[in-house]
Design an enzyme around this catalytic site. Structure first.
Site, short mmCIF file in Angstrom:
data_model
loop_
_atom_site.label_atom_id
_atom_site.label_comp_id
_atom_site.label_asym_id
_atom_site.label_seq_id
_atom_site.Cartn_x
_atom_site.Cartn_y
_atom_site.Cartn_z
N TRP A 10 0.83 -1.22 0.00
CA TRP A 10 0.00 0.00 0.00
C TRP A 10 0.86 1.27 0.00
CZ3 TRP A 10 -4.52 -1.26 3.99
CH2 TRP A 10 -5.19 -2.42 3.55
N LYS A 11 2.14 1.10 0.18
CA LYS A 11 3.09 2.23 0.20
C LYS A 11 2.61 3.30 1.19
CE LYS A 11 4.62 1.00 -4.36
NZ LYS A 11 5.25 1.39 -5.62
N HIS A 94 12.92 -2.76 -0.95
CA HIS A 94 12.13 -2.22 -2.06
C HIS A 94 12.93 -1.12 -2.77
CE1 HIS A 94 8.99 -0.14 -4.27
NE2 HIS A 94 8.28 -1.25 -4.16
N GLU A 96 12.17 1.67 -3.82
CA GLU A 96 11.94 3.04 -3.32
C GLU A 96 12.79 3.28 -2.07
OE1 GLU A 96 7.67 2.81 -3.25
OE2 GLU A 96 7.66 2.78 -5.44
N GLU A 164 11.38 -6.93 -9.24
CA GLU A 164 10.68 -5.71 -9.60
C GLU A 164 11.61 -4.78 -10.38
OE1 GLU A 164 7.17 -4.86 -6.78
OE2 GLU A 164 8.94 -3.99 -5.89
N SER A 210 3.77 -2.43 -12.02
CA SER A 210 2.60 -2.12 -12.86
C SER A 210 1.72 -3.34 -13.14
CB SER A 210 3.04 -1.45 -14.17
OG SER A 210 3.64 -0.20 -13.90
N GLY A 231 1.51 -2.78 -6.26
CA GLY A 231 1.46 -1.47 -5.63
C GLY A 231 0.13 -0.80 -5.87
N GLY A 232 0.08 0.09 -6.84
CA GLY A 232 -1.12 0.90 -7.10
C GLY A 232 -2.42 0.11 -7.15
P1 PGA Z 1 3.18 -0.77 -8.81
O1 PGA Z 1 4.21 -0.98 -7.58
O2 PGA Z 1 2.33 -2.02 -8.85
O3 PGA Z 1 2.40 0.44 -8.44
O4 PGA Z 1 4.00 -0.61 -10.03
C1 PGA Z 1 4.79 -2.23 -7.34
C2 PGA Z 1 5.70 -2.13 -6.14
O5 PGA Z 1 6.35 -1.10 -5.96
O6 PGA Z 1 5.81 -3.08 -5.35
#
Ligand code: PGA
Length: 253
Positions: A10-11, A94, A96, A164, A210, A231-232
């Protein structure tokens, strides 16, 4: 046969109330699925509430990060020991975190050890950035990250690897199923080299970047890919349920 694992990252989205509402929307439909393990990874402050919502269901809960020490004078950090009292999984390394918070393979390795020491299952993220991809360095980068993250980690450690590609995360531009499968196969070869063939064949390797309800079947149809880190699309209950449902494999009873 490996049980696919679909995790929602969910970030830094959802306040507590929104996290609980999302969890409530997911509880029934995800609980009804067989042949797939589902994991929800809300922000730290919502983990306890989401875990309470998932009590008594097969749905697992995870954190998005943890610190390397179990306790101590580390203002603002959250330890794996605290998390282990609430949830079962933790995302580690991750991209990020690597990008915005300077995490390198050595720190990721310490976090993997910290998670395992506390009985958490790390979801270890690896993946090349766009420049590395374009330079044909994907295999080399991913292999180095896997070896770095797993340094001195024993063969019997329970863990998940998420491949990823950085350029695919949040861009709406996923890898192709075939390319993701090739990298997942390479990750499995690294695991085989480290731990032997049986262990490598039992390890679960997710694809992330994605993934949505429309494209997920392309990944889940690949022999080396065992689910997704989402993610999204994990912030929309219907879409996440559709993705998890698509990942489910027939249960052999
Ligand atoms: P995303 O993110 O599905 O929004 O591309 C994936 C993730 O960062 O784990």
């Amino acid at each position: 046969m490996r049980t696919p694992i679909v995790a929602g990252n969910w970030k830094m989205h959802t306040v507590l109330e929104e996290a609980v509402a999302l969890a409530r929307g997911l509880r029934g439909p995800l609980s009804a699925l067989r042949g797939v393990e589902c994991v929800l990874c809300p922000p730290f402050i919502s983990i306890a509430a989401v875990a309470a919502e998932m009590a008594g269901t097969p749905i697992r809960v995870g954190a998005q990060n943890c610190y390397v020490a179990d306790q101590g004078a580390y203002t603002g950090e959250v330890s794996p020991r605290m998390l282990a009292a609430l949830c079962q999984y933790v995302i580690v390394g991750h991209s990020e975190r690597r990008q915005h918070f300077g995490e390198d393979d050595s720190l990721v390795n310490k976090k993997v050890h910290a998670a395992l020491r506390n009985g958490l299952v790390p979801i270890v993220c690896v993946g090349e950035n766009l420049a590395q991809n374009e330079a044909g360095q994907t295999g080399e980068v991913v292999a180095r990250q896997v070896r770095g993250a797993l340094a001195d980690v024993p063969a019997d450690a329970a863990l998940v690897i998420a491949y990823e590609p950085v350029w695919a995360i949040g861009t709406g531009r996923p890898a192709t199923g075939a390319d993701a499968n090739r990298v997942a196969a390479l990750v499995r070869e690294v695991l085989a080299d480290l731990y032997g063939r049986d262990r490598a064949d039992a390890a679960r390797i997710q694809y992330g970047g994605s993934v949505n309800a429309k494209n997920c079947a392309e990944f889940f149809g690949q022999p080396e890919i065992d689910g997704a880190l989402v993610g999204g699309a994990s912030l929309k209950a219907d879409e996440f349920v559709a993705i998890a449902g698509a990942a489910a494999r027939p249960v052999v009873s």
